[in-house]
Design an enzyme around this catalytic site. Structure first.
Site, PDB file in Angstrom:
ATOM      1  N   ASP A  16       0.824  -1.214   0.000  1.00 17.82           N
ATOM      2  CA  ASP A  16       0.000   0.000   0.000  1.00 17.82           C
ATOM      3  C   ASP A  16       0.854   1.259   0.000  1.00 17.82           C
ATOM      4  O   ASP A  16       1.935   1.289   0.579  1.00 17.82           O
ATOM      5  CB  ASP A  16      -0.914  -0.027   1.245  1.00 17.82           C
ATOM      6  N   ASN A  18       1.132   3.409  -3.048  1.00 18.69           N
ATOM      7  CA  ASN A  18       1.572   3.835  -4.389  1.00 18.69           C
ATOM      8  C   ASN A  18       1.026   5.216  -4.754  1.00 18.69           C
ATOM      9  O   ASN A  18       1.749   6.063  -5.288  1.00 18.69           O
ATOM     10  CB  ASN A  18       1.076   2.844  -5.454  1.00 18.69           C
ATOM     11  N   GLY A  19      -0.257   5.419  -4.463  1.00 16.71           N
ATOM     12  CA  GLY A  19      -0.897   6.679  -4.827  1.00 16.71           C
ATOM     13  C   GLY A  19      -0.282   7.846  -4.072  1.00 16.71           C
ATOM     14  O   GLY A  19       0.024   8.894  -4.660  1.00 16.71           O
ATOM     15  N   ARG A  29      -1.185   9.188 -10.055  1.00 18.20           N
ATOM     16  CA  ARG A  29      -1.199   7.976  -9.227  1.00 18.20           C
ATOM     17  C   ARG A  29      -0.624   6.759  -9.951  1.00 18.20           C
ATOM     18  O   ARG A  29       0.046   5.922  -9.357  1.00 18.20           O
ATOM     19  CB  ARG A  29      -2.639   7.654  -8.781  1.00 18.20           C
ATOM     20  N   HIS A  33       1.997   3.323  -9.132  1.00 14.51           N
ATOM     21  CA  HIS A  33       1.782   1.882  -9.339  1.00 14.51           C
ATOM     22  C   HIS A  33       2.938   1.280 -10.144  1.00 14.51           C
ATOM     23  O   HIS A  33       3.419   0.191  -9.850  1.00 14.51           O
ATOM     24  CB  HIS A  33       0.454   1.639 -10.067  1.00 14.51           C
ATOM     25  N   TRP A  65     -12.002  -2.410  -7.472  1.00 14.70           N
ATOM     26  CA  TRP A  65     -12.815  -2.224  -8.688  1.00 14.70           C
ATOM     27  C   TRP A  65     -13.595  -0.918  -8.603  1.00 14.70           C
ATOM     28  O   TRP A  65     -14.050  -0.389  -9.623  1.00 14.70           O
ATOM     29  CB  TRP A  65     -13.802  -3.379  -8.881  1.00 14.70           C
ATOM     30  N   ARG A  67     -12.468   1.942  -7.845  1.00 13.21           N
ATOM     31  CA  ARG A  67     -11.640   3.119  -8.143  1.00 13.21           C
ATOM     32  C   ARG A  67     -12.023   3.682  -9.512  1.00 13.21           C
ATOM     33  O   ARG A  67     -12.677   2.997 -10.298  1.00 13.21           O
ATOM     34  CB  ARG A  67     -10.161   2.718  -8.125  1.00 13.21           C
ATOM     35  N   LEU A 127      10.631 -20.889  -4.600  1.00 13.94           N
ATOM     36  CA  LEU A 127       9.676 -19.992  -3.948  1.00 13.94           C
ATOM     37  C   LEU A 127       8.381 -20.043  -4.754  1.00 13.94           C
ATOM     38  O   LEU A 127       8.429 -20.189  -5.977  1.00 13.94           O
ATOM     39  CB  LEU A 127      10.248 -18.560  -3.969  1.00 13.94           C
ATOM     40  N   ARG A 184       2.341  -4.876   6.083  1.00 16.34           N
ATOM     41  CA  ARG A 184       1.586  -3.841   5.369  1.00 16.34           C
ATOM     42  C   ARG A 184       2.415  -2.567   5.315  1.00 16.34           C
ATOM     43  O   ARG A 184       2.802  -2.033   6.358  1.00 16.34           O
ATOM     44  CB  ARG A 184       0.240  -3.533   6.027  1.00 16.34           C
ATOM     45  N   SER A 192      -7.724  -4.665   5.611  1.00 13.07           N
ATOM     46  CA  SER A 192      -8.406  -4.387   4.340  1.00 13.07           C
ATOM     47  C   SER A 192      -8.866  -5.651   3.613  1.00 13.07           C
ATOM     48  O   SER A 192      -8.612  -5.807   2.411  1.00 13.07           O
ATOM     49  CB  SER A 192      -7.513  -3.526   3.430  1.00 13.07           C
ATOM     50  N   GLU A 203       1.316 -13.106  12.371  1.00 14.34           N
ATOM     51  CA  GLU A 203       1.996 -11.960  12.977  1.00 14.34           C
ATOM     52  C   GLU A 203       1.958 -10.803  11.981  1.00 14.34           C
ATOM     53  O   GLU A 203       2.159 -11.009  10.781  1.00 14.34           O
ATOM     54  CB  GLU A 203       3.460 -12.301  13.287  1.00 14.34           C
TER      55      GLU A 203
END
Ligand code: IPE
Ligand code: IPE
Ligand code: MG
Length: 236
Positions: A16, A18-19, A29, A33, A65, A67, A127, A184, A192, A203
């Site tokens: 979270d 980017n904007g 914005r 991204h 969606w 946005r 991974l 986050r 969210s 955790e």
């Protein structure tokens, strides 16, 4: 804590900020991204280097969606670009790529590409990267309930057999273990609608960094923070 518990097997990330990063740099914005993709690539690399087995990246939520259409379109275009080259490069490095979410809502070409990508079999992946796209935790739980209800109505499962384990098996990716660590970025302290079922005992590490500024160093700091936590799972 036992030594083997100090490294999380599964790290999940809410990417979270980017904007706000773009606004801070007086850019639209969508530039934030684009810059955020670079940060995601660095974190994938850092996780592979650290020996993490699973990394789930929250790329686009079911609520995103809502946005403005031009921002949604720009995000879909970013995915197209990412799918063109970057995903193949990951697979060459023995990194498996899977998807989670209501993929049927995505544009046809992206949905098809996601199906192709996740069908590529990687022997002993270093991974596994899960891209959460059009993902909502409540939707995932509702979809699992629907799947189980259908199976019960068809007589394939007894309602009495629906326990936590059966519910987990009805989720989008039943073979992926619950996340041990959730990171986050961007300073907000909320989940969210991300991995609601799987996150029961995860955790959480919050970072003030806006996602495009999040570095390998920040990932390693979060892993260190995780290593210092005492996970009790309700016990003493
Ligand atoms: C996260 O950054 C990326 C997506 C949700 C797609 P944001 O776009 O939410 O950035 P902020 O929170 O507005 O800064
Ligand atoms: C969560 O970020 C979704 C992703 C990072 C993809 P949001 O920016 O959408 O979350 P809220 O709106 O701050 O809760
Ligand atoms: Mg945000």
């Amino acid at each position: 804590m036992k030594e083997e518990n100090r490294l999380p097997a599964h790290v999940a990330v809410i990417m979270d900020g980017n904007g706000r990063w773009a606004e801070k740099h007086n850019l639209p914005r969508t530039f934030g991204h684009r810059k955020g993709v670079g940060a995601a690539e660095a974190v994938v690399e850092a996780c592979a280097e650290a020996g993490i087995s699973y990394l789930t990246l929250f790329c686009f939520s079911s609520e995103n969606w809502n946005r403005p259409a031009d921002e949604v379109a720009a995000l879909m275009d970013l995915l197209r670009t990412y799918f063109k080259e970057d995903v193949r490069r990951l697979q060459e490095k023995k990194i498996r790529v899977l998807f989670s979410g209501r993929l049927e809502r995505l544009p046809d070409d992206i949905r098809q590409k996601a199906a192709e990508v996740s069908a590529v079999k990687i022997e002993n992946p270093r991974l596994t990267v899960v891209l959460a796209l059009s993902y909502g935790g409540r939707e995932e739980i509702a979809d699992a309930a629907k799947k189980l209800a259908r199976a019960a109505a068809a007589g394939d499962i007894s309602p009495d057999a629906i326990d936590e384990a059966a519910f987990s098996r009805a989720l989008y990716l039943p073979d992926v273990p619950d996340p041990d660590l959730l990171i986050r970025s961007g300073g907000e302290k909320r989940v969210s609608n991300f991995l609601l079922w799987q996150g029961a005992y995860t955790e959480i590490v919050f970072s003030e960094k806006l996602w495009p500024d999040f570095s390998k160093e920040d990932l390693r700091a979060a892993l260190n923070e995780y290593a210092s936590r005492n996970r009790r799972f309700g016990r003493v």
